[in-house]
Design an enzyme around this catalytic site. Structure first.
Site, short mmCIF file in Angstrom:
data_model
loop_
_atom_site.label_atom_id
_atom_site.label_comp_id
_atom_site.label_asym_id
_atom_site.label_seq_id
_atom_site.Cartn_x
_atom_site.Cartn_y
_atom_site.Cartn_z
N CYS A 161 0.84 -1.21 0.00
CA CYS A 161 0.00 0.00 0.00
C CYS A 161 0.87 1.26 0.00
O CYS A 161 1.88 1.33 0.71
CB CYS A 161 -0.91 -0.02 1.23
N CYS A 165 0.36 4.82 7.02
CA CYS A 165 -0.30 4.65 8.33
C CYS A 165 0.67 3.91 9.27
O CYS A 165 1.07 2.77 8.99
CB CYS A 165 -1.59 3.87 8.18
N CYS A 211 0.35 0.21 10.38
CA CYS A 211 -0.13 -0.81 9.45
C CYS A 211 0.98 -1.63 8.78
O CYS A 211 1.86 -1.09 8.11
CB CYS A 211 -0.99 -0.16 8.36
N CYS A 263 -16.44 -9.46 5.67
CA CYS A 263 -15.85 -8.14 5.40
C CYS A 263 -14.58 -8.28 4.57
O CYS A 263 -13.64 -8.96 4.98
CB CYS A 263 -15.56 -7.44 6.72
N CYS A 269 -19.58 -6.52 3.74
CA CYS A 269 -18.91 -5.29 4.15
C CYS A 269 -17.61 -5.22 3.36
O CYS A 269 -17.05 -6.26 3.01
CB CYS A 269 -18.62 -5.34 5.65
N CYS A 291 -19.65 1.65 8.88
CA CYS A 291 -18.86 0.98 9.92
C CYS A 291 -17.63 1.84 10.13
O CYS A 291 -16.80 1.98 9.23
CB CYS A 291 -18.48 -0.42 9.45
N ARG A 304 -17.86 -3.10 18.15
CA ARG A 304 -17.07 -4.33 17.91
C ARG A 304 -15.75 -4.30 18.66
O ARG A 304 -14.95 -3.37 18.51
CB ARG A 304 -16.80 -4.53 16.41
N1 SAM Z 1 -6.68 0.37 3.13
C1 SAM Z 1 -7.96 0.64 3.64
C2 SAM Z 1 -7.96 1.80 4.59
O1 SAM Z 1 -6.98 2.02 5.27
O2 SAM Z 1 -8.99 2.48 4.70
C3 SAM Z 1 -8.66 -0.55 4.28
C4 SAM Z 1 -7.85 -1.52 5.13
S1 SAM Z 1 -7.14 -0.88 6.61
C5 SAM Z 1 -6.05 -2.16 7.06
C6 SAM Z 1 -8.50 -0.90 7.75
C7 SAM Z 1 -8.26 -0.51 9.19
O3 SAM Z 1 -7.57 -1.54 9.87
C8 SAM Z 1 -7.44 0.71 9.49
O4 SAM Z 1 -8.12 1.91 9.31
C9 SAM Z 1 -7.12 0.51 10.97
O5 SAM Z 1 -8.13 1.04 11.78
C10 SAM Z 1 -7.10 -1.02 11.10
N2 SAM Z 1 -5.74 -1.52 11.36
C11 SAM Z 1 -4.75 -1.67 10.46
N3 SAM Z 1 -3.62 -2.12 11.05
C12 SAM Z 1 -3.90 -2.27 12.35
C13 SAM Z 1 -3.14 -2.68 13.49
N4 SAM Z 1 -1.86 -3.03 13.38
N5 SAM Z 1 -3.75 -2.74 14.69
C14 SAM Z 1 -5.05 -2.38 14.80
N6 SAM Z 1 -5.81 -1.97 13.78
C15 SAM Z 1 -5.25 -1.89 12.57
C1 DTB Z 2 -11.23 -2.72 11.56
O1 DTB Z 2 -11.68 -1.80 12.27
N1 DTB Z 2 -10.29 -3.59 11.93
C2 DTB Z 2 -10.00 -4.52 10.89
C3 DTB Z 2 -11.00 -4.11 9.78
N2 DTB Z 2 -11.63 -2.94 10.32
C4 DTB Z 2 -10.63 -4.05 8.41
C5 DTB Z 2 -8.57 -4.62 10.52
C6 DTB Z 2 -7.66 -5.00 11.66
C7 DTB Z 2 -6.28 -5.20 11.12
C8 DTB Z 2 -5.31 -5.67 12.14
C9 DTB Z 2 -3.94 -5.84 11.59
C10 DTB Z 2 -3.83 -6.85 10.49
O2 DTB Z 2 -4.30 -8.00 10.63
O3 DTB Z 2 -3.21 -6.53 9.46
FE1 SF4 Z 3 -2.80 1.19 3.41
FE2 SF4 Z 3 -2.74 0.04 5.77
FE3 SF4 Z 3 -3.14 2.64 5.61
FE4 SF4 Z 3 -5.07 0.91 4.75
S1 SF4 Z 3 -4.32 1.18 6.85
S2 SF4 Z 3 -4.35 2.76 3.72
S3 SF4 Z 3 -3.78 -0.75 3.99
S4 SF4 Z 3 -1.27 1.55 4.99
#
Ligand code: SAM
Ligand code: DTB
Ligand code: SF4
Length: 323
Positions: free
Chosen positions: A62, A66, A69, A106, A137, A197, A269
């Site tokens: 990506c 973030c 992430c 989802c 979702c 959501c 959730r």
């Molecule tokens: N790329 C899209 C976006 O960011 O909107 C969708 C996928 S993104 C992984 C969805 C959500 O997962 C993020 O907004 C964040 O709240 C959650 N998330 C990602 N990495 C995480 C982590 N290490 N621990 C907890 N929540 C996480």
């Molecule tokens: C949300 O609030 N949590 C989910 C989902 N929406 C997409 C993602 C959690 C991701 C946790 C880190 C991972 O598994 O990469």
């Molecule tokens: Fe990309 Fe992760 Fe940020 Fe979603 S949360 S936009 S997958 S870097």
């Protein structure tokens, strides 16, 4: 359950102030949980739990930064990037999720925002998942109003797009887009008619004020998100937040309780982070008003409790999965 004489919209508040919310956070835990339970029982069966299964339809690579992430292409987390998943693989996973008792499926994609050609493929996936008899979702990044309308027309029930934190803290976590971009996507989703959501993450180094401000932004929207995921940061090696100190588990319980009080008719959730919580902490989160979890052995790239472990926890707590 709610008195049928009072309409839900009359009861829900959209005028929270920061002082009021900080006062909730500061309550003795027993008082906070009592308030949360009182609200919870007006809107929900307190012994029913909604189960959503996640699938990562597009992994890694990506362009966004973030800090939490593992899927950002900027960090070295050892994650292998993969292209968009085949439709048949998604459908097979949806069938398994349904058999195991999930009610919602989802689909997540590591995109900043989907290209229209990619959206076409996701639309085929939505139809396949619906045909299995699951709610749908998706979380695909930022959407234009037109993309949101297309997803709604394809039958997508919910769109997940998190605020993650307060506006000020957000700027220390993500530099590649602005809080307003998030709000614009949420407005497009709401206007399309899909259910929203939207929640955030705790344990990234934010203060109780940041948590309060995020919840105020959500609760003071003209309509509360139907589903509010509260994630505990999963600290993944190679991400900038890998060494964040452990959050006091009671801070998570308090966050759930305050979310329940402010948005009593929404599903709250208990989302990422359950691998780091014991059964007793999870039970406290359910007592504080969480009535939904991610159900399945993987979140997007990290582990989640196994199906059988959750089934046994629900049985021990007398929680019935919602269908
Ligand atoms: N790329 C899209 C976006 O960011 O909107 C969708 C996928 S993104 C992984 C969805 C959500 O997962 C993020 O907004 C964040 O709240 C959650 N998330 C990602 N990495 C995480 C982590 N290490 N621990 C907890 N929540 C996480
Ligand atoms: C949300 O609030 N949590 C989910 C989902 N929406 C997409 C993602 C959690 C991701 C946790 C880190 C991972 O598994 O990469
Ligand atoms: Fe990309 Fe992760 Fe940020 Fe979603 S949360 S936009 S997958 S870097």
């Amino acid at each position: 359950m709610q008195n049928p004489q009072t309409s839900v919209t009359e009861t829900l508040r959209h005028d929270w102030s920061e002082t009021e919310v900080l006062d909730l956070f500061a309550l003795p835990l027993n008082d906070l949980i009592f308030q949360a339970q009182s609200w919870y029982r007006q809107f929900f069966d307190p012994n029913a739990i909604q189960l959503s299964t996640l699938i990562n339809i597009k992994t890694g690579g990506c362009p966004e930064d973030c800090a939490y992430c593992p899927q950002s292409g900027r960090y070295h987390t050892g994650l292998q990037a993969e292209p968009l998943m085949d439709l048949e693989v998604v459908k097979t996973a949806a069938i398994e999720a349904k058999q195991k008792g999930a009610s919602r499926f989802c689909m997540g994609a590591a995109w900043r925002s989907p290209k229209d050609r990619e959206l076409d493929q996701v639309i085929d996936m939505i139809a396949a998942v619906k045909s299995v008899g699951l709610e749908t979702c998706a979380t695909l990044g930022m959407l234009t109003a037109n993309q949101a309308r297309r997803l709604q027309a394809a039958g997508l029930d919910f769109y997940n797009h998190n605020l993650d934190s307060s506006e000020t803290f957000y700027e220390t976590i993500i530099s590649t887009r602005a809080y307003q971009d998030r709000l614009d996507t949420l407005a497009a989703v709401r206007a399309s008619g899909m259910s929203v959501c939207c929640g955030g993450i705790v344990g990234m180094g934010e203060t109780p004020c940041d948590r309060a401000q995020m919840l105020i932004t959500l609760a003071n929207m003209p309509r509360h998100p139907e589903s509010v995921p509260i994630n505990l940061l999963v600290k993944v090696e190679g991400t900038p937040l890998q060494d964040e100190p452990e959050l006091d588990p009671f801070a998570m319980v308090r966050m759930i309780a305050v979310t329940r009080i402010m948005m009593p008719a929404s599903y709250v959730r208990l989302s990422a982070g359950r691998m780091e919580m014991n059964d007793e902490c999870q039970a406290l989160c359910f007592l504080a008003g969480a009535n939904s979890v991610f159900y399945g052995e993987r979140l997007l790239t990290t582990d989640n409790p196994e199906f059988c472990r959750d089934q046994s926890l629900f049985a021990r707590l007398g929680l019935k999965p919602l269908q």
